[in-house]
Design an enzyme around this catalytic site. Structure first.
Site, PDB file in Angstrom:
ATOM      1  N   ALA A  66       9.337  13.870  -1.416  1.00 17.82           N
ATOM      2  CA  ALA A  66       8.957  15.272  -1.292  1.00 17.82           C
ATOM      3  C   ALA A  66      10.176  16.134  -0.991  1.00 17.82           C
ATOM      4  CB  ALA A  66       7.916  15.425  -0.186  1.00 17.82           C
ATOM      5  N   CYS A 120       2.039   6.903   1.715  1.00 17.65           N
ATOM      6  CA  CYS A 120       2.614   7.945   2.565  1.00 17.65           C
ATOM      7  C   CYS A 120       2.211   7.736   4.026  1.00 17.65           C
ATOM      8  CB  CYS A 120       2.157   9.322   2.096  1.00 17.65           C
ATOM      9  SG  CYS A 120       2.842  10.680   3.072  1.00 17.65           S
ATOM     10  N   ASN A 163      10.261  -2.317  -2.747  1.00 19.43           N
ATOM     11  CA  ASN A 163      10.817  -1.093  -2.165  1.00 19.43           C
ATOM     12  C   ASN A 163      11.124  -1.348  -0.688  1.00 19.43           C
ATOM     13  OD1 ASN A 163       9.465   2.071  -1.109  1.00 19.43           O
ATOM     14  ND2 ASN A 163      11.513   1.709  -1.870  1.00 19.43           N
ATOM     15  N   GLY A 164      12.258  -0.817  -0.244  1.00 16.57           N
ATOM     16  CA  GLY A 164      12.617  -0.921   1.158  1.00 16.57           C
ATOM     17  C   GLY A 164      13.977  -1.546   1.370  1.00 16.57           C
TER      18      GLY A 164
END
Length: 384
Positions: free
Chosen positions: A28, A111, A214-215
């Protein structure tokens, strides 16, 4: 830098083929058209637009619609969609395919932001497996006539006592999702601690659809290590590229089996900063674009010797001319601070209590007409 013995196979999402199996995570306020273009200029991959709300899109919210900007040369349009209502998500998916010509829709079920989880959205939603299935079914069905693949991104679970990733993978596969991306942290962790790559490997073993990891991918070598550790089909890169869009060049080289790593001198970083500000100005107008650029200054200059006064003035810039004047004060010959390699970027924060709708954890099923108001906000641009 460690490389693969042979080039990594492309990532296949339905009919969409991504030659380098790297995805820019939607962030975002970050992955707008300007930043996506900047990253695309560095290397191949899939670059996802920042998250928009399904309700905002369906109801014609001006901010949401303005976020759906795509440069003419952005050949693959990818958008992340957030929603808690299957009807809204399905209609929003249709609009994206029909009116905006997108080639890929990703659904956000990861999220950790409280304003999202308190309405049962984001990383809280997979706890309700029937609702997750309804939303995915609606989106996949709406995208099918356009042959657009739908994927989902999620986390391990709400916390270590309420894990959801294996159930989410099963639901994604059963409803026709083209892939699932897993951030190896719980919602409670947010961005703190270390990502659990073992959970990504567990999910790979449990489903037949592609799994993206992811991460904690801060460098190209981290991406290669993740693939080796988990067997994932590709990686999703988020905070690791903040102030470092050239990371995608390193990733493209690494996945092609080439042994290179970008260590730009400050003068080269300045050129990228100027390019970024220019792209934002083209997108939003000069004053707003330069204002939007301010948040990126600290990331670009992380580890460099730029003084506090200059950093402060750069964080107040409101025109390209002013930016040029300040950037000229930086030493173009200064070498890249190698001590910053492999270290976290962006705020890590600390673990926290997850804010959920009342009674959310009582069971895994969901009443589609609950007493609580779980409707998403109309306007996009919040969350993560």
């Amino acid at each position: 830098m460690t490389t693969l013995a042979t080039a990594a196979p492309p990532l296949r999402l339905g009919d969409l083929v991504v030659e380098t199996p790297v995805v820019l995570a939607p962030m975002a306020g970050i992955t707008n058209a300007a930043y996506r273009q900047l990253c695309r200029e560095q290397g191949a991959g899939l670059y996802v637009c920042e998250m928009i709300t399904s309700r905002g899109l369906v109801e014609g919210d001006a901010v949401t619609r303005s976020m759906l900007a795509f440069p003419e040369d952005e050949e693959v349009r990818s958008v992340q969609l957030y929603g808690t209502d299957p009807t809204y998500v399905g209609e929003a998916t249709r609009i994206l395919c029909d009116e905006y010509g997108v080639h890929h829709v990703d659904l956000n079920f990861g999220c950790p932001v409280p304003k999202v989880t308190r309405k049962g959205g984001g990383g809280a939603l997979p706890w309700k497996t029937d609702l997750l299935a309804r939303i995915l079914t609606a989106a996949v069905g709406a995208a099918a006539p356009y042959a657009v693949p739908v994927t989902m991104k999620t986390r391990k679970g709400i916390d270590e006592d309420h894990l959801t990733f294996l159930d989410a993978g099963r639901v994604a596969q059963e409803t026709g999702a083209a892939a699932i991306a897993l951030h190896g942290r719980t919602v409670a962790q947010a961005y703190s601690g270390r990502a659990d790559w073992d959970s990504i490997g567990e999910l790979v073993a449990a489903v037949d659809i592609p799994v993206l990891g992811n991460g904690d991918v801060w460098e190209a070598r981290d991406a290669l290590a993740m693939l080796e550790h988990t067997g994932a089909a590709g990686v999703v890169v988020g905070r690791g590229c903040l102030g470092r869009p050239w990371l995608f060049r390193d990733l493209a080289d690494a996945f092609a089996g080439r042994e290179t790593q970008t260590l730009p001198r400050l003068g080269e970083v300045v050129d990228v900063m100027r390019r970024h500000a220019e792209l934002l100005s083209d997108l939003m107008g000069e004053e707003k674009g330069c204002t939007e650029f301010r948040k990126h200054v600290a990331w670009y200059l992380k580890g460099f010797a730029a003084g506090g006064d200059l950093r402060h003035r750069l964080a107040l810039v409101s025109s390209l001319a002013a930016l040029d004047e300040l950037l000229a004060d930086l030493d173009p010959a200064e070498e890249f601070p190698v001590r910053e390699l492999g270290t976290p970027r962006g705020r890590q924060g600390s673990p926290r209590r997850v804010v959920l709708p009342e009674g959310w954890l009582a069971d895994r099923s969901y009443d589609l007409d609950p007493a609580a108001d779980l409707r998403e906000d109309v306007q996009s641009g919040s969350g993560g």
